[in-house]
Design a protein around this motif. Sequence first.
Motif: not given
Length: 540
Positions: A302-309, A315-316, A343-346, A358-365
Amino acid sequence: MEHLSNKRKLTIMIAIMAAMLFAAINQTITSTAMPRIIAILDGMDLYTWTINIYLLTSTIATVLVGKLSDMFGRKPFLLTGILLFMVGAFLTGTSDNVHQFIFYRGIQGIGAGIIQSTAFTAVGDLFPPRERGKWMGLMTAVFGFSSVLGPTLGGYLIDHLDWHWLFWIFLPLGVVAFVLIMALFPKAKRGESTSIDYLGSLFLTTTIVPLLLAFSWAGTEYDWGSGQILGLLAASVVSALIFVFTETKAKNPILPLHLFKNSVVTVSNLIGFIMNFGMMGALIYLNFFVQGVLGISATYAGYVTMPMSIVMVIASAVTGQLIAKQGKYKRFAMAGVPIMIGGMAIMIFMNSVPVAILSMIVFGLGLGLGMPVFSLATQNAVSHKELGAVTASTQLFRNLGGTIGIAVMGTVMSNNLTKHLKEALTSSPAAQGLSQLDPEVSKQLTAFANPTALMNKPLLEQTQASLPADVQPLFVQMIDGIRDALGQTLSTVFMTGTIVLVAAFILVFFLKELPLRQSNQAAAPAEAESDALAKKLQVE
Protein backbone atom coordinates in the motif's frame (compact mmCIF):
# COMPACT_ATOMS: atom_id res chain seq x y z
CA MET A 1 -29.84 28.06 -3.85
CA GLU A 2 -27.36 30.76 -4.84
CA HIS A 3 -29.15 33.13 -2.43
CA LEU A 4 -27.82 31.21 0.58
CA SER A 5 -25.05 32.78 2.66
CA ASN A 6 -21.49 31.61 2.04
CA LYS A 7 -21.32 30.31 5.62
CA ARG A 8 -24.38 28.10 5.12
CA LYS A 9 -23.12 26.87 1.74
CA LEU A 10 -19.80 25.96 3.34
CA THR A 11 -21.55 24.04 6.12
CA ILE A 12 -23.73 22.18 3.60
CA MET A 13 -20.65 21.28 1.54
CA ILE A 14 -18.93 19.92 4.64
CA ALA A 15 -22.01 17.73 5.20
CA ILE A 16 -22.02 16.56 1.56
CA MET A 17 -18.31 15.76 1.64
CA ALA A 18 -18.81 13.91 4.94
CA ALA A 19 -21.49 11.80 3.19
CA MET A 20 -19.14 11.19 0.25
CA LEU A 21 -16.28 10.23 2.56
CA PHE A 22 -18.62 7.94 4.52
CA ALA A 23 -19.59 6.06 1.35
CA ALA A 24 -16.12 6.06 -0.24
CA ILE A 25 -14.14 4.93 2.79
CA ASN A 26 -16.62 2.16 3.57
CA GLN A 27 -15.80 0.86 0.09
CA THR A 28 -12.00 1.23 0.21
CA ILE A 29 -11.62 0.00 3.80
CA THR A 30 -12.91 -3.43 2.76
CA SER A 31 -10.69 -3.78 -0.34
CA THR A 32 -7.79 -5.41 1.51
CA ALA A 33 -9.96 -7.29 4.01
CA MET A 34 -12.66 -8.71 1.71
CA PRO A 35 -10.92 -12.02 0.83
CA ARG A 36 -10.46 -12.83 4.53
CA ILE A 37 -14.05 -11.83 5.41
CA ILE A 38 -15.49 -14.07 2.69
CA ALA A 39 -13.19 -16.91 3.77
CA ILE A 40 -14.51 -16.56 7.34
CA LEU A 41 -18.08 -16.72 5.98
CA ASP A 42 -17.09 -19.79 3.93
CA GLY A 43 -18.24 -18.27 0.66
CA MET A 44 -15.20 -18.08 -1.64
CA ASP A 45 -17.21 -19.69 -4.45
CA LEU A 46 -19.48 -16.60 -4.38
CA TYR A 47 -16.66 -14.08 -3.91
CA THR A 48 -17.23 -12.28 -7.23
CA TRP A 49 -20.85 -11.65 -6.26
CA THR A 50 -19.78 -9.63 -3.21
CA ILE A 51 -18.17 -7.19 -5.66
CA ASN A 52 -20.62 -7.45 -8.57
CA ILE A 53 -23.76 -6.84 -6.49
CA TYR A 54 -22.38 -3.54 -5.17
CA LEU A 55 -21.39 -2.47 -8.68
CA LEU A 56 -24.79 -3.39 -10.14
CA THR A 57 -26.98 -1.73 -7.53
CA SER A 58 -24.87 1.43 -7.26
CA THR A 59 -24.74 1.93 -11.05
CA ILE A 60 -28.49 1.50 -11.47
CA ALA A 61 -29.27 3.77 -8.52
CA THR A 62 -26.90 6.45 -9.85
CA VAL A 63 -28.63 6.59 -13.24
CA LEU A 64 -32.25 6.37 -12.07
CA VAL A 65 -31.90 8.94 -9.28
CA GLY A 66 -30.30 11.58 -11.52
CA LYS A 67 -33.50 12.54 -13.33
CA LEU A 68 -35.71 12.00 -10.26
CA SER A 69 -33.60 14.47 -8.27
CA ASP A 70 -34.17 17.04 -11.04
CA MET A 71 -37.90 16.56 -10.50
CA PHE A 72 -38.14 16.34 -6.71
CA GLY A 73 -34.96 18.02 -5.46
CA ARG A 74 -31.69 16.62 -4.10
CA LYS A 75 -32.43 16.71 -0.36
CA PRO A 76 -34.80 13.71 -0.09
CA PHE A 77 -32.45 11.57 -2.18
CA LEU A 78 -29.33 12.59 -0.28
CA LEU A 79 -31.04 11.69 2.99
CA THR A 80 -32.41 8.43 1.55
CA GLY A 81 -28.99 7.49 0.18
CA ILE A 82 -27.22 8.09 3.50
CA LEU A 83 -29.93 6.19 5.41
CA LEU A 84 -29.84 3.20 3.04
CA PHE A 85 -26.06 3.09 3.14
CA MET A 86 -26.05 3.20 6.95
CA VAL A 87 -28.67 0.43 7.17
CA GLY A 88 -26.78 -1.64 4.59
CA ALA A 89 -23.44 -1.16 6.39
CA PHE A 90 -24.91 -2.09 9.77
CA LEU A 91 -26.67 -5.18 8.41
CA THR A 92 -23.58 -6.27 6.46
CA GLY A 93 -21.68 -6.33 9.74
CA THR A 94 -24.31 -8.68 11.23
CA SER A 95 -24.04 -11.24 8.41
CA ASP A 96 -23.84 -14.90 9.47
CA ASN A 97 -23.35 -16.29 5.96
CA VAL A 98 -22.25 -15.12 2.53
CA HIS A 99 -25.81 -14.94 1.14
CA GLN A 100 -26.81 -12.41 3.80
CA PHE A 101 -23.56 -10.55 3.15
CA ILE A 102 -24.28 -10.26 -0.59
CA PHE A 103 -27.88 -9.11 -0.01
CA TYR A 104 -26.86 -6.43 2.49
CA ARG A 105 -24.00 -5.27 0.23
CA GLY A 106 -26.65 -4.74 -2.45
CA ILE A 107 -28.49 -2.36 -0.08
CA GLN A 108 -25.20 -0.56 0.55
CA GLY A 109 -24.69 -0.24 -3.19
CA ILE A 110 -28.09 1.40 -3.68
CA GLY A 111 -27.25 3.94 -0.97
CA ALA A 112 -23.80 4.59 -2.44
CA GLY A 113 -25.23 5.14 -5.94
CA ILE A 114 -27.78 7.65 -4.65
CA ILE A 115 -25.13 9.53 -2.64
CA GLN A 116 -22.71 9.57 -5.57
CA SER A 117 -25.32 10.89 -8.00
CA THR A 118 -26.89 13.56 -5.79
CA ALA A 119 -23.72 14.79 -4.09
CA PHE A 120 -22.06 15.96 -7.32
CA THR A 121 -25.37 17.38 -8.55
CA ALA A 122 -25.94 19.22 -5.25
CA VAL A 123 -22.70 21.11 -5.85
CA GLY A 124 -24.31 22.38 -9.05
CA ASP A 125 -27.34 23.56 -7.08
CA LEU A 126 -25.26 25.49 -4.59
CA PHE A 127 -22.72 27.10 -6.93
CA PRO A 128 -22.69 28.42 -10.52
CA PRO A 129 -20.25 26.71 -12.93
CA ARG A 130 -17.60 29.42 -12.50
CA GLU A 131 -17.35 28.63 -8.76
CA ARG A 132 -18.12 24.93 -9.12
CA GLY A 133 -14.65 23.92 -10.26
CA LYS A 134 -12.97 24.28 -6.88
CA TRP A 135 -15.66 22.20 -5.21
CA MET A 136 -15.48 19.51 -7.89
CA GLY A 137 -11.76 19.35 -7.21
CA LEU A 138 -12.33 18.94 -3.48
CA MET A 139 -14.97 16.25 -4.08
CA THR A 140 -12.47 14.34 -6.23
CA ALA A 141 -9.92 14.81 -3.44
CA VAL A 142 -12.32 13.11 -1.00
CA PHE A 143 -12.20 9.97 -3.16
CA GLY A 144 -8.41 10.20 -3.27
CA PHE A 145 -8.17 10.60 0.50
CA SER A 146 -10.40 7.56 1.06
CA SER A 147 -8.20 5.49 -1.26
CA VAL A 148 -5.15 6.50 0.82
CA LEU A 149 -6.66 5.88 4.24
CA GLY A 150 -9.10 3.03 3.53
CA PRO A 151 -6.91 0.08 2.45
CA THR A 152 -4.28 0.72 5.14
CA LEU A 153 -6.88 1.15 7.87
CA GLY A 154 -8.79 -1.90 6.63
CA GLY A 155 -5.66 -4.04 6.81
CA TYR A 156 -4.95 -2.86 10.35
CA LEU A 157 -8.52 -3.38 11.59
CA ILE A 158 -8.88 -6.87 10.13
CA ASP A 159 -5.66 -7.85 11.97
CA HIS A 160 -6.67 -6.36 15.33
CA LEU A 161 -10.48 -6.31 15.52
CA ASP A 162 -13.44 -8.48 14.60
CA TRP A 163 -14.27 -8.00 10.87
CA HIS A 164 -17.76 -6.64 11.68
CA TRP A 165 -16.21 -3.37 12.87
CA LEU A 166 -15.02 -2.53 9.36
CA PHE A 167 -18.67 -1.82 8.51
CA TRP A 168 -19.62 -0.19 11.79
CA ILE A 169 -16.68 2.06 12.67
CA PHE A 170 -17.71 4.96 10.41
CA LEU A 171 -21.47 4.84 11.09
CA PRO A 172 -21.22 7.94 13.38
CA LEU A 173 -19.89 9.91 10.38
CA GLY A 174 -23.02 8.94 8.45
CA VAL A 175 -25.22 10.11 11.34
CA VAL A 176 -23.45 13.49 11.41
CA ALA A 177 -23.84 13.94 7.65
CA PHE A 178 -27.53 12.96 7.82
CA VAL A 179 -28.30 15.45 10.63
CA LEU A 180 -26.41 18.32 8.96
CA ILE A 181 -28.13 17.82 5.59
CA MET A 182 -31.53 17.43 7.26
CA ALA A 183 -31.05 20.71 9.14
CA LEU A 184 -29.25 22.87 6.59
CA PHE A 185 -29.94 21.68 3.04
CA PRO A 186 -32.81 23.78 1.63
CA LYS A 187 -35.90 22.12 0.23
CA ALA A 188 -36.19 22.56 -3.52
CA LYS A 189 -39.41 23.44 -5.30
CA ARG A 190 -40.90 20.57 -7.25
CA GLY A 191 -40.40 20.82 -11.01
CA GLU A 192 -43.21 21.52 -13.44
CA SER A 193 -43.50 17.94 -14.66
CA THR A 194 -43.80 15.18 -12.08
CA SER A 195 -44.69 12.22 -14.29
CA ILE A 196 -42.16 9.40 -13.74
CA ASP A 197 -40.84 7.39 -16.67
CA TYR A 198 -41.42 3.91 -15.22
CA LEU A 199 -41.09 2.12 -18.56
CA GLY A 200 -37.81 3.85 -19.39
CA SER A 201 -36.48 3.06 -15.90
CA LEU A 202 -37.34 -0.62 -16.37
CA PHE A 203 -35.63 -1.00 -19.74
CA LEU A 204 -32.61 1.07 -18.68
CA THR A 205 -32.19 -1.36 -15.77
CA THR A 206 -32.59 -4.42 -18.02
CA THR A 207 -29.96 -2.94 -20.33
CA ILE A 208 -27.37 -2.21 -17.63
CA VAL A 209 -27.70 -5.39 -15.52
CA PRO A 210 -26.95 -8.00 -18.22
CA LEU A 211 -24.24 -5.78 -19.73
CA LEU A 212 -22.37 -5.43 -16.42
CA LEU A 213 -22.84 -9.12 -15.61
CA ALA A 214 -21.52 -10.13 -19.04
CA PHE A 215 -18.32 -8.14 -18.66
CA SER A 216 -17.90 -9.10 -14.99
CA TRP A 217 -18.11 -12.84 -15.79
CA ALA A 218 -16.45 -12.94 -19.23
CA GLY A 219 -13.06 -14.62 -19.10
CA THR A 220 -13.48 -15.71 -15.46
CA GLU A 221 -16.77 -17.50 -14.80
CA TYR A 222 -17.46 -18.19 -18.49
CA ASP A 223 -15.60 -17.99 -21.82
CA TRP A 224 -16.15 -14.89 -23.95
CA GLY A 225 -17.83 -16.98 -26.64
CA SER A 226 -20.00 -19.00 -24.26
CA GLY A 227 -23.79 -19.07 -24.57
CA GLN A 228 -24.15 -17.37 -21.18
CA ILE A 229 -22.05 -14.30 -22.13
CA LEU A 230 -23.47 -14.00 -25.64
CA GLY A 231 -27.00 -14.39 -24.24
CA LEU A 232 -26.43 -11.61 -21.69
CA LEU A 233 -25.00 -9.29 -24.36
CA ALA A 234 -27.91 -10.05 -26.72
CA ALA A 235 -30.42 -9.33 -23.92
CA SER A 236 -28.66 -6.02 -23.23
CA VAL A 237 -28.76 -4.97 -26.91
CA VAL A 238 -32.48 -5.81 -27.24
CA SER A 239 -33.29 -3.92 -24.03
CA ALA A 240 -31.23 -0.95 -25.20
CA LEU A 241 -33.17 -0.75 -28.48
CA ILE A 242 -36.49 -0.89 -26.62
CA PHE A 243 -35.18 1.72 -24.16
CA VAL A 244 -34.25 4.15 -26.95
CA PHE A 245 -37.68 3.72 -28.56
CA THR A 246 -39.39 4.22 -25.18
CA GLU A 247 -37.43 7.39 -24.43
CA THR A 248 -38.43 8.97 -27.76
CA LYS A 249 -42.10 8.61 -26.72
CA ALA A 250 -41.79 9.46 -22.99
CA LYS A 251 -43.07 12.84 -21.78
CA ASN A 252 -40.40 13.05 -19.09
CA PRO A 253 -37.62 10.55 -20.03
CA ILE A 254 -35.42 9.14 -17.26
CA LEU A 255 -32.34 9.71 -19.46
CA PRO A 256 -33.17 12.41 -22.03
CA LEU A 257 -31.61 11.36 -25.33
CA HIS A 258 -31.39 14.94 -26.59
CA LEU A 259 -28.55 15.48 -24.10
CA PHE A 260 -26.31 13.46 -26.40
CA LYS A 261 -26.94 15.89 -29.26
CA ASN A 262 -24.83 18.28 -27.19
CA SER A 263 -21.24 17.71 -28.34
CA VAL A 264 -19.75 18.68 -24.95
CA VAL A 265 -21.85 16.07 -23.15
CA THR A 266 -21.14 13.34 -25.72
CA VAL A 267 -17.38 13.99 -25.97
CA SER A 268 -16.95 14.34 -22.17
CA ASN A 269 -18.83 11.08 -21.54
CA LEU A 270 -16.82 9.23 -24.19
CA ILE A 271 -13.58 10.52 -22.66
CA GLY A 272 -14.80 9.46 -19.19
CA PHE A 273 -15.63 5.99 -20.54
CA ILE A 274 -12.27 5.54 -22.28
CA MET A 275 -10.23 6.98 -19.39
CA ASN A 276 -11.88 4.64 -16.87
CA PHE A 277 -11.50 1.76 -19.34
CA GLY A 278 -7.74 2.23 -19.51
CA MET A 279 -7.22 3.46 -15.97
CA MET A 280 -9.25 0.87 -14.01
CA GLY A 281 -8.28 -1.94 -16.32
CA ALA A 282 -4.58 -1.31 -15.72
CA LEU A 283 -4.54 -0.04 -12.12
CA ILE A 284 -6.41 -3.11 -10.89
CA TYR A 285 -3.24 -5.09 -11.69
CA LEU A 286 -0.76 -2.79 -9.95
CA ASN A 287 -0.85 -4.94 -6.82
CA PHE A 288 0.03 -7.98 -8.92
CA PHE A 289 3.18 -6.16 -9.99
CA VAL A 290 4.11 -4.74 -6.59
CA GLN A 291 3.54 -7.99 -4.69
CA GLY A 292 3.92 -10.64 -7.39
CA VAL A 293 6.87 -9.27 -9.40
CA LEU A 294 8.71 -7.08 -6.89
CA GLY A 295 7.96 -9.48 -4.01
CA ILE A 296 6.79 -6.79 -1.58
CA SER A 297 4.54 -8.00 1.24
CA ALA A 298 0.87 -6.97 1.35
CA THR A 299 1.57 -4.84 4.44
CA TYR A 300 3.99 -2.59 2.58
CA ALA A 301 2.44 -2.78 -0.90
CA GLY A 302 0.00 0.00 0.00
CA TYR A 303 2.90 2.38 0.65
CA VAL A 304 4.08 1.95 -2.95
CA THR A 305 0.69 2.85 -4.46
CA MET A 306 -0.10 5.54 -1.85
CA PRO A 307 1.85 8.37 -3.59
CA MET A 308 -0.59 8.24 -6.52
CA SER A 309 -3.56 8.98 -4.26
CA ILE A 310 -1.74 11.70 -2.30
CA VAL A 311 -0.62 13.52 -5.47
CA MET A 312 -4.12 13.15 -6.95
CA VAL A 313 -5.71 14.71 -3.84
CA ILE A 314 -3.40 17.74 -4.01
CA ALA A 315 -3.59 18.13 -7.80
CA SER A 316 -7.40 17.87 -7.99
CA ALA A 317 -7.86 20.44 -5.20
CA VAL A 318 -5.44 22.90 -6.86
CA THR A 319 -6.96 22.29 -10.31
CA GLY A 320 -10.43 23.13 -9.01
CA GLN A 321 -9.17 26.41 -7.55
CA LEU A 322 -7.43 27.36 -10.82
CA ILE A 323 -10.52 26.56 -12.92
CA ALA A 324 -12.61 28.81 -10.65
CA LYS A 325 -10.03 31.60 -10.90
CA GLN A 326 -9.37 31.41 -14.66
CA GLY A 327 -12.81 30.34 -15.90
CA LYS A 328 -11.16 27.87 -18.29
CA TYR A 329 -11.19 24.08 -18.08
CA LYS A 330 -9.99 22.52 -21.35
CA ARG A 331 -6.33 23.41 -20.75
CA PHE A 332 -6.28 21.22 -17.63
CA ALA A 333 -7.59 18.23 -19.59
CA MET A 334 -5.02 18.92 -22.33
CA ALA A 335 -2.27 18.81 -19.68
CA GLY A 336 -3.67 16.08 -17.42
CA VAL A 337 -4.42 13.30 -19.91
CA PRO A 338 -0.90 13.31 -21.51
CA ILE A 339 0.62 13.21 -18.02
CA MET A 340 -1.59 10.20 -17.22
CA ILE A 341 -0.37 8.57 -20.44
CA GLY A 342 3.22 9.27 -19.37
CA GLY A 343 2.61 7.71 -15.95
CA MET A 344 1.16 4.55 -17.45
CA ALA A 345 3.93 4.40 -20.05
CA ILE A 346 6.47 4.34 -17.20
CA MET A 347 4.56 1.36 -15.75
CA ILE A 348 5.41 -0.63 -18.89
CA PHE A 349 9.10 -0.46 -17.94
CA MET A 350 8.77 -0.80 -14.15
CA ASN A 351 11.53 -2.97 -12.68
CA SER A 352 12.06 -1.58 -9.19
CA VAL A 353 10.25 0.14 -6.31
CA PRO A 354 11.58 3.67 -7.15
CA VAL A 355 10.37 3.38 -10.77
CA ALA A 356 6.98 2.09 -9.55
CA ILE A 357 6.65 5.05 -7.16
CA LEU A 358 7.65 7.49 -9.93
CA SER A 359 4.95 6.07 -12.23
CA MET A 360 2.40 6.40 -9.42
CA ILE A 361 3.31 10.06 -8.82
CA VAL A 362 3.14 10.99 -12.51
CA PHE A 363 -0.13 9.13 -13.04
CA GLY A 364 -1.70 10.67 -9.91
CA LEU A 365 -0.72 14.16 -11.09
CA GLY A 366 -2.39 13.62 -14.46
CA LEU A 367 -5.45 12.14 -12.82
CA GLY A 368 -5.81 15.10 -10.47
CA LEU A 369 -5.47 17.59 -13.34
CA GLY A 370 -7.86 15.87 -15.74
CA MET A 371 -10.63 14.16 -13.81
CA PRO A 372 -12.47 17.22 -12.34
CA VAL A 373 -12.77 18.75 -15.83
CA PHE A 374 -15.29 16.48 -17.52
CA SER A 375 -18.04 16.54 -14.86
CA LEU A 376 -17.79 20.33 -14.80
CA ALA A 377 -17.88 20.57 -18.61
CA THR A 378 -21.06 18.47 -18.90
CA GLN A 379 -22.85 20.35 -16.13
CA ASN A 380 -21.93 23.71 -17.66
CA ALA A 381 -23.20 22.63 -21.09
CA VAL A 382 -26.84 22.01 -20.06
CA SER A 383 -29.54 24.01 -18.33
CA HIS A 384 -29.85 23.74 -14.56
CA LYS A 385 -33.13 21.80 -14.80
CA GLU A 386 -31.25 18.87 -16.39
CA LEU A 387 -28.30 18.91 -14.00
CA GLY A 388 -29.17 15.60 -12.31
CA ALA A 389 -29.76 13.71 -15.55
CA VAL A 390 -26.50 14.83 -17.18
CA THR A 391 -24.46 14.11 -14.02
CA ALA A 392 -25.99 10.63 -13.87
CA SER A 393 -25.01 10.02 -17.51
CA THR A 394 -21.41 10.94 -16.65
CA GLN A 395 -21.34 8.45 -13.75
CA LEU A 396 -22.92 5.75 -15.94
CA PHE A 397 -20.30 6.05 -18.69
CA ARG A 398 -17.46 6.01 -16.16
CA ASN A 399 -18.83 2.91 -14.39
CA LEU A 400 -19.33 1.09 -17.69
CA GLY A 401 -15.83 2.03 -18.85
CA GLY A 402 -14.24 0.73 -15.65
CA THR A 403 -16.18 -2.55 -15.70
CA ILE A 404 -15.52 -3.28 -19.37
CA GLY A 405 -11.87 -2.22 -19.01
CA ILE A 406 -11.27 -4.63 -16.12
CA ALA A 407 -12.79 -7.48 -18.14
CA VAL A 408 -10.82 -6.75 -21.31
CA MET A 409 -7.53 -6.21 -19.47
CA GLY A 410 -8.18 -9.45 -17.56
CA THR A 411 -8.42 -11.31 -20.85
CA VAL A 412 -5.25 -9.63 -22.13
CA MET A 413 -3.47 -10.70 -18.95
CA SER A 414 -4.67 -14.32 -18.87
CA ASN A 415 -3.87 -14.92 -22.57
CA ASN A 416 -0.36 -13.49 -22.30
CA LEU A 417 0.35 -15.05 -18.92
CA THR A 418 -0.35 -18.56 -20.22
CA LYS A 419 2.17 -18.06 -23.04
CA HIS A 420 4.88 -16.52 -20.85
CA LEU A 421 4.49 -19.10 -18.07
CA LYS A 422 4.82 -21.92 -20.55
CA GLU A 423 8.07 -20.40 -21.82
CA ALA A 424 9.34 -19.86 -18.26
CA LEU A 425 8.62 -23.44 -17.16
CA THR A 426 10.07 -25.10 -20.25
CA SER A 427 13.11 -23.00 -21.15
CA SER A 428 14.33 -21.73 -17.77
CA PRO A 429 17.48 -23.18 -16.13
CA ALA A 430 15.27 -24.65 -13.40
CA ALA A 431 13.08 -26.60 -15.86
CA GLN A 432 15.53 -29.48 -16.36
CA GLY A 433 16.20 -29.76 -12.62
CA LEU A 434 12.47 -29.82 -11.82
CA SER A 435 11.90 -32.67 -14.26
CA GLN A 436 14.38 -34.82 -12.33
CA LEU A 437 12.74 -34.28 -8.92
CA ASP A 438 10.28 -36.56 -7.20
CA PRO A 439 6.86 -36.05 -8.94
CA GLU A 440 5.20 -34.99 -5.66
CA VAL A 441 7.87 -32.37 -4.93
CA SER A 442 7.77 -31.14 -8.54
CA LYS A 443 3.98 -30.82 -8.31
CA GLN A 444 4.32 -28.86 -5.05
CA LEU A 445 6.74 -26.41 -6.66
CA THR A 446 4.86 -25.86 -9.93
CA ALA A 447 1.74 -24.96 -7.89
CA PHE A 448 3.38 -21.53 -7.59
CA ALA A 449 3.08 -20.96 -11.34
CA ASN A 450 0.23 -18.45 -10.90
CA PRO A 451 0.16 -14.78 -9.84
CA THR A 452 -2.02 -15.37 -6.76
CA ALA A 453 0.51 -17.79 -5.23
CA LEU A 454 3.34 -15.34 -5.95
CA MET A 455 1.56 -12.70 -3.89
CA ASN A 456 1.58 -14.95 -0.80
CA LYS A 457 5.07 -14.06 0.44
CA PRO A 458 4.83 -15.94 3.80
CA LEU A 459 3.85 -19.14 1.96
CA LEU A 460 6.77 -18.73 -0.47
CA GLU A 461 9.25 -18.34 2.38
CA GLN A 462 7.70 -21.23 4.31
CA THR A 463 7.82 -23.54 1.27
CA GLN A 464 11.43 -22.64 0.48
CA ALA A 465 12.51 -23.30 4.09
CA SER A 466 10.78 -26.72 4.07
CA LEU A 467 12.66 -27.95 0.98
CA PRO A 468 15.94 -29.87 1.05
CA ALA A 469 19.02 -27.65 0.71
CA ASP A 470 19.85 -28.94 -2.78
CA VAL A 471 16.31 -28.21 -4.05
CA GLN A 472 16.05 -24.67 -2.69
CA PRO A 473 18.16 -23.08 -5.48
CA LEU A 474 15.89 -24.73 -8.08
CA PHE A 475 12.85 -23.29 -6.29
CA VAL A 476 14.39 -19.80 -6.25
CA GLN A 477 15.23 -20.04 -9.98
CA MET A 478 11.70 -21.22 -10.78
CA ILE A 479 10.10 -18.37 -8.80
CA ASP A 480 12.38 -15.84 -10.52
CA GLY A 481 11.29 -17.23 -13.89
CA ILE A 482 7.62 -16.99 -12.95
CA ARG A 483 8.12 -13.42 -11.70
CA ASP A 484 9.71 -12.52 -15.05
CA ALA A 485 6.77 -14.10 -16.89
CA LEU A 486 4.29 -12.12 -14.79
CA GLY A 487 6.31 -8.93 -15.30
CA GLN A 488 6.27 -9.35 -19.09
CA THR A 489 2.54 -10.02 -19.00
CA LEU A 490 1.79 -6.94 -16.91
CA SER A 491 3.90 -4.81 -19.26
CA THR A 492 1.51 -5.85 -22.03
CA VAL A 493 -1.48 -4.92 -19.83
CA PHE A 494 -0.03 -1.48 -19.05
CA MET A 495 0.82 -0.95 -22.73
CA THR A 496 -2.81 -1.69 -23.63
CA GLY A 497 -3.95 0.82 -21.01
CA THR A 498 -1.54 3.43 -22.43
CA ILE A 499 -2.91 2.98 -25.95
CA VAL A 500 -6.48 3.33 -24.69
CA LEU A 501 -5.59 6.58 -22.88
CA VAL A 502 -4.07 7.94 -26.10
CA ALA A 503 -7.53 7.54 -27.67
CA ALA A 504 -8.98 9.59 -24.80
CA PHE A 505 -6.39 12.34 -25.41
CA ILE A 506 -7.31 12.54 -29.09
CA LEU A 507 -10.94 13.11 -28.08
CA VAL A 508 -9.90 15.98 -25.76
CA PHE A 509 -9.08 18.03 -28.88
CA PHE A 510 -12.77 17.77 -29.85
CA LEU A 511 -13.99 19.00 -26.44
CA LYS A 512 -15.57 22.39 -26.98
CA GLU A 513 -14.78 24.93 -24.27
CA LEU A 514 -17.86 26.94 -23.31
CA PRO A 515 -17.71 29.99 -21.03
CA LEU A 516 -18.35 28.99 -17.41
CA ARG A 517 -21.65 30.55 -16.33
CA GLN A 518 -21.59 32.81 -13.28
CA SER A 519 -25.20 32.08 -12.38
CA ASN A 520 -27.40 28.98 -12.35
CA GLN A 521 -30.29 31.08 -13.63
CA ALA A 522 -28.59 31.79 -16.96
CA ALA A 523 -29.15 29.48 -19.89
CA ALA A 524 -26.47 26.96 -20.69
CA PRO A 525 -24.06 28.32 -23.32
CA ALA A 526 -25.01 25.58 -25.80
CA GLU A 527 -28.70 26.27 -25.16
CA ALA A 528 -28.19 30.01 -25.58
CA GLU A 529 -26.44 29.48 -28.91
CA SER A 530 -29.31 27.30 -30.08
CA ASP A 531 -31.91 29.91 -29.07
CA ALA A 532 -29.95 32.67 -30.82
CA LEU A 533 -29.75 30.61 -34.01
CA ALA A 534 -33.49 29.91 -33.89
CA LYS A 535 -34.28 33.63 -33.51
CA LYS A 536 -31.95 34.47 -36.39
CA LEU A 537 -33.72 32.00 -38.66
CA GLN A 538 -37.12 33.43 -37.65
CA VAL A 539 -35.97 36.94 -38.55
CA GLU A 540 -34.69 35.79 -41.92
